[in-house]
Structures are given as C-alpha cells and as structure tokens.
Motif scaffolding. Sequence first.
Motif, PDB file in Angstrom:
ATOM      1  N   GLY A  15       0.806  -1.211   0.000  1.00  0.00           N
ATOM      2  CA  GLY A  15       0.000   0.000   0.000  1.00  0.00           C
ATOM      3  C   GLY A  15       0.841   1.263   0.000  1.00  0.00           C
ATOM      4  N   ARG A  16       0.388   2.273  -0.721  1.00  0.00           N
ATOM      5  CA  ARG A  16       0.948   3.633  -0.668  1.00  0.00           C
ATOM      6  C   ARG A  16       2.462   3.671  -0.882  1.00  0.00           C
ATOM      7  NH1 ARG A  16      -2.376   4.922   4.899  1.00  0.00           N
ATOM      8  NH2 ARG A  16      -4.436   4.379   4.057  1.00  0.00           N
ATOM      9  N   ASN A  17       2.921   2.980  -1.926  1.00  0.00           N
ATOM     10  CA  ASN A  17       4.360   2.909  -2.167  1.00  0.00           C
ATOM     11  C   ASN A  17       4.850   3.969  -3.142  1.00  0.00           C
ATOM     12  OD1 ASN A  17       6.901   1.831  -1.619  1.00  0.00           O
ATOM     13  ND2 ASN A  17       6.784   0.372  -3.309  1.00  0.00           N
ATOM     14  N   TYR A  18       3.953   4.880  -3.530  1.00  0.00           N
ATOM     15  CA  TYR A  18       4.324   6.043  -4.347  1.00  0.00           C
ATOM     16  C   TYR A  18       3.804   7.276  -3.609  1.00  0.00           C
ATOM     17  CZ  TYR A  18       5.396   3.014  -8.372  1.00  0.00           C
ATOM     18  OH  TYR A  18       5.934   2.062  -9.220  1.00  0.00           O
ATOM     19  N   LEU A  23      -0.629  10.907  -1.388  1.00  0.00           N
ATOM     20  CA  LEU A  23      -1.127  12.258  -1.159  1.00  0.00           C
ATOM     21  C   LEU A  23      -2.416  12.545  -1.921  1.00  0.00           C
ATOM     22  CD1 LEU A  23       2.245  14.235  -1.238  1.00  0.00           C
ATOM     23  CD2 LEU A  23       0.913  13.539   0.764  1.00  0.00           C
ATOM     24  N   GLU A  24      -2.576  11.958  -3.121  1.00  0.00           N
ATOM     25  CA  GLU A  24      -3.786  12.255  -3.898  1.00  0.00           C
ATOM     26  C   GLU A  24      -5.042  11.705  -3.229  1.00  0.00           C
ATOM     27  OE1 GLU A  24      -3.926  10.599  -7.854  1.00  0.00           O
ATOM     28  OE2 GLU A  24      -3.453   8.575  -7.168  1.00  0.00           O
ATOM     29  N   LYS A  28      -1.335   9.666   4.673  1.00  0.00           N
ATOM     30  CA  LYS A  28       0.026   9.961   5.078  1.00  0.00           C
ATOM     31  C   LYS A  28       1.001   9.098   4.279  1.00  0.00           C
ATOM     32  CE  LYS A  28      -1.076  11.310   9.843  1.00  0.00           C
ATOM     33  NZ  LYS A  28      -0.846  11.014  11.286  1.00  0.00           N
ATOM     34  N   VAL A  29       2.166   9.635   3.997  1.00  0.00           N
ATOM     35  CA  VAL A  29       3.204   8.867   3.324  1.00  0.00           C
ATOM     36  C   VAL A  29       3.831   7.921   4.341  1.00  0.00           C
ATOM     37  CG1 VAL A  29       5.390   8.999   2.078  1.00  0.00           C
ATOM     38  CG2 VAL A  29       3.634  10.756   1.714  1.00  0.00           C
ATOM     39  N   PRO A  30       3.854   6.621   4.073  1.00  0.00           N
ATOM     40  CA  PRO A  30       4.356   5.667   5.067  1.00  0.00           C
ATOM     41  C   PRO A  30       5.861   5.791   5.283  1.00  0.00           C
ATOM     42  CG  PRO A  30       3.869   4.555   3.001  1.00  0.00           C
ATOM     43  CD  PRO A  30       3.373   5.953   2.856  1.00  0.00           C
ATOM     44  N   THR A  31       6.283   5.472   6.499  1.00  0.00           N
ATOM     45  CA  THR A  31       7.711   5.470   6.833  1.00  0.00           C
ATOM     46  C   THR A  31       8.281   4.057   6.834  1.00  0.00           C
ATOM     47  OG1 THR A  31       7.145   5.440   9.193  1.00  0.00           O
ATOM     48  CG2 THR A  31       7.537   7.596   8.169  1.00  0.00           C
ATOM     49  N   SER A  32       7.425   3.069   6.695  1.00  0.00           N
ATOM     50  CA  SER A  32       7.852   1.674   6.536  1.00  0.00           C
ATOM     51  C   SER A  32       6.810   0.969   5.678  1.00  0.00           C
ATOM     52  CB  SER A  32       7.989   0.977   7.895  1.00  0.00           C
ATOM     53  OG  SER A  32       6.755   0.977   8.589  1.00  0.00           O
ATOM     54  N   PRO A  33       7.189  -0.121   5.007  1.00  0.00           N
ATOM     55  CA  PRO A  33       6.229  -0.794   4.122  1.00  0.00           C
ATOM     56  C   PRO A  33       5.054  -1.385   4.893  1.00  0.00           C
ATOM     57  CG  PRO A  33       8.486  -1.537   3.706  1.00  0.00           C
ATOM     58  CD  PRO A  33       8.506  -0.777   4.983  1.00  0.00           C
ATOM     59  N   PHE A  34       3.893  -1.389   4.256  1.00  0.00           N
ATOM     60  CA  PHE A  34       2.774  -2.164   4.786  1.00  0.00           C
ATOM     61  C   PHE A  34       2.058  -2.812   3.612  1.00  0.00           C
ATOM     62  CE2 PHE A  34       0.335   1.603   3.686  1.00  0.00           C
ATOM     63  CZ  PHE A  34      -0.936   1.128   3.405  1.00  0.00           C
ATOM     64  N   PHE A  35       1.347  -3.892   3.912  1.00  0.00           N
ATOM     65  CA  PHE A  35       0.710  -4.633   2.831  1.00  0.00           C
ATOM     66  C   PHE A  35      -0.624  -5.199   3.274  1.00  0.00           C
ATOM     67  CE2 PHE A  35       3.327  -7.739   5.081  1.00  0.00           C
ATOM     68  CZ  PHE A  35       2.530  -8.867   5.148  1.00  0.00           C
ATOM     69  N   PHE A  36      -1.409  -5.611   2.277  1.00  0.00           N
ATOM     70  CA  PHE A  36      -2.660  -6.323   2.505  1.00  0.00           C
ATOM     71  C   PHE A  36      -2.675  -7.507   1.556  1.00  0.00           C
ATOM     72  CE2 PHE A  36      -3.260  -2.805  -0.406  1.00  0.00           C
ATOM     73  CZ  PHE A  36      -3.893  -3.371  -1.496  1.00  0.00           C
ATOM     74  N   LEU A  37      -3.559  -8.445   1.785  1.00  0.00           N
ATOM     75  CA  LEU A  37      -3.643  -9.649   0.964  1.00  0.00           C
ATOM     76  C   LEU A  37      -4.904  -9.617   0.103  1.00  0.00           C
ATOM     77  CD1 LEU A  37      -2.619 -12.377   3.585  1.00  0.00           C
ATOM     78  CD2 LEU A  37      -1.147 -11.077   2.023  1.00  0.00           C
TER      79      LEU A  37
END
Length: 228
Positions: A15-18, A23-24, A28-37
């Motif tokens: 999620g939110r890796n760009y 922002l669009e 918030k811009v993440p400070t570490s990776p997060f994911f969903f399945l």
Amino acid sequence: MKNFVTAGRTIIAIGRNYRDHALELGNKVPTSPFFFLKPTSSYVTKPSPIEIPRGCTVHHEVELGVVIGQRGRDIDPAEADSYIAGYALALDLTARNVQEEVKKKGLPWTTAKGFDTFTPVGTFIPKHLVPNPHHVRLWCAVDDVVRQDGYTSDMIFQIPQLLAHVSSIMTLQPGDLLLTGTPKGVGAITPGQVITAGLSVDAKAGDLEQLHFPIVQRNGGFEYRPAK
C-alpha cells in the motif's frame, strides 16, 4: 512460473508505495512498508471482462507485479533477486467507497480489494526481460485517455526491501505475486468502458506488455449499501 495465476497461493499488495499516490487520496506517506492480501480468486485474464459489483465505485491502480520463484523466509535484501522468477503487469482494483467506509471503522480492506476480477493480470514476463525493475514505465488509460503514467523509480520502498519485509512476516511461495504499488492518477471505471495498461523497459522499443479489458456490470452477488 508461467502459470503463477493458477499455481500461486497468495497475492500480496503493497500500500501507498508512491508518495504522490498516497497524497492524492489524502493519506500519510508511510515510513515503513505495509501490505494487505488479496485472494487468488480475484485474478482475471483476457478475454474475460472486469466486473463492477453493484453499488461500488471502483478505481484502477496499475502496478508492477513481482512473481516469486522459490520459497523465501527472512529474505536478505542483498539476495532478494534470487527469489524473483519474473514480473507481471497488473491492475489492483479497489471499491473505493467500500474502502473509505471500512477505514473509518478501523476494519480490514478485504471486501474493497477482494472481489472477483479485481486483479487483472497479463502474462508472465521472465526476469531477464526486465533488466532494471526500478526503471519501468507503467501507464493506464480508460477509453484511450491516459490517467496514470509513471515510473517504478518513484517507489518509496524498492523491491529488495519489500521482499525482506514481507518474508519477515510470512513465508513467500513459488507463484505468489507481490504487487508493488501504484503511481498517481487513479480514478473510477464504469461498465461500458475499456481499460488499457502498459509496461515498458525501453521507450524506443515500445511496450513489453499491454492489458486490455472491457468493463461490465456484475449481475448478482454483493451489493454495496452505505451504513446508516
């Protein structure tokens, strides 16, 4: 792993890796990776159409998919490339109105991301055809109007870090697909439209892969009704 669509066990979506995409959507811009399945039942390949569930506002998100080639647990980023069999062009579709409602309640995104046909994918792209996965152009058009056009060089977290992070939590298996995030420009798609996406590694050579999917209304099944 040419048969990753039928052989893979899991779709892992970052999620939110760009930054501009985060922002669009007001995130918030993440400070570490997060994911969903996502369930593998959400895969759709040509010539089948994308189906829009009733009551859902569905957004397109074009992504570079990484196809896992061997079992990996606690992957060292320096060795991440050896776990990659190849790549795939993919779309991560989102029922945005459903997602917004469950986010407000602090609930998982599974419903918003997991509908049948919500992971349109192309064919397997062998690793040697993508010499630098962090310099790949991704674009997406709806009815021939380009909406997304970006480069994987804009990823916040690069692929070795993503593989290391995910595999520190769950073991990756051959055929699993890691979706690496989407550039800015996501938007709604509706029945009757056609979505096209492309992936290129060399501007002079044109697209290495393209997707074309008609969009139809799903008959039956889930119908979104906003909470009162």
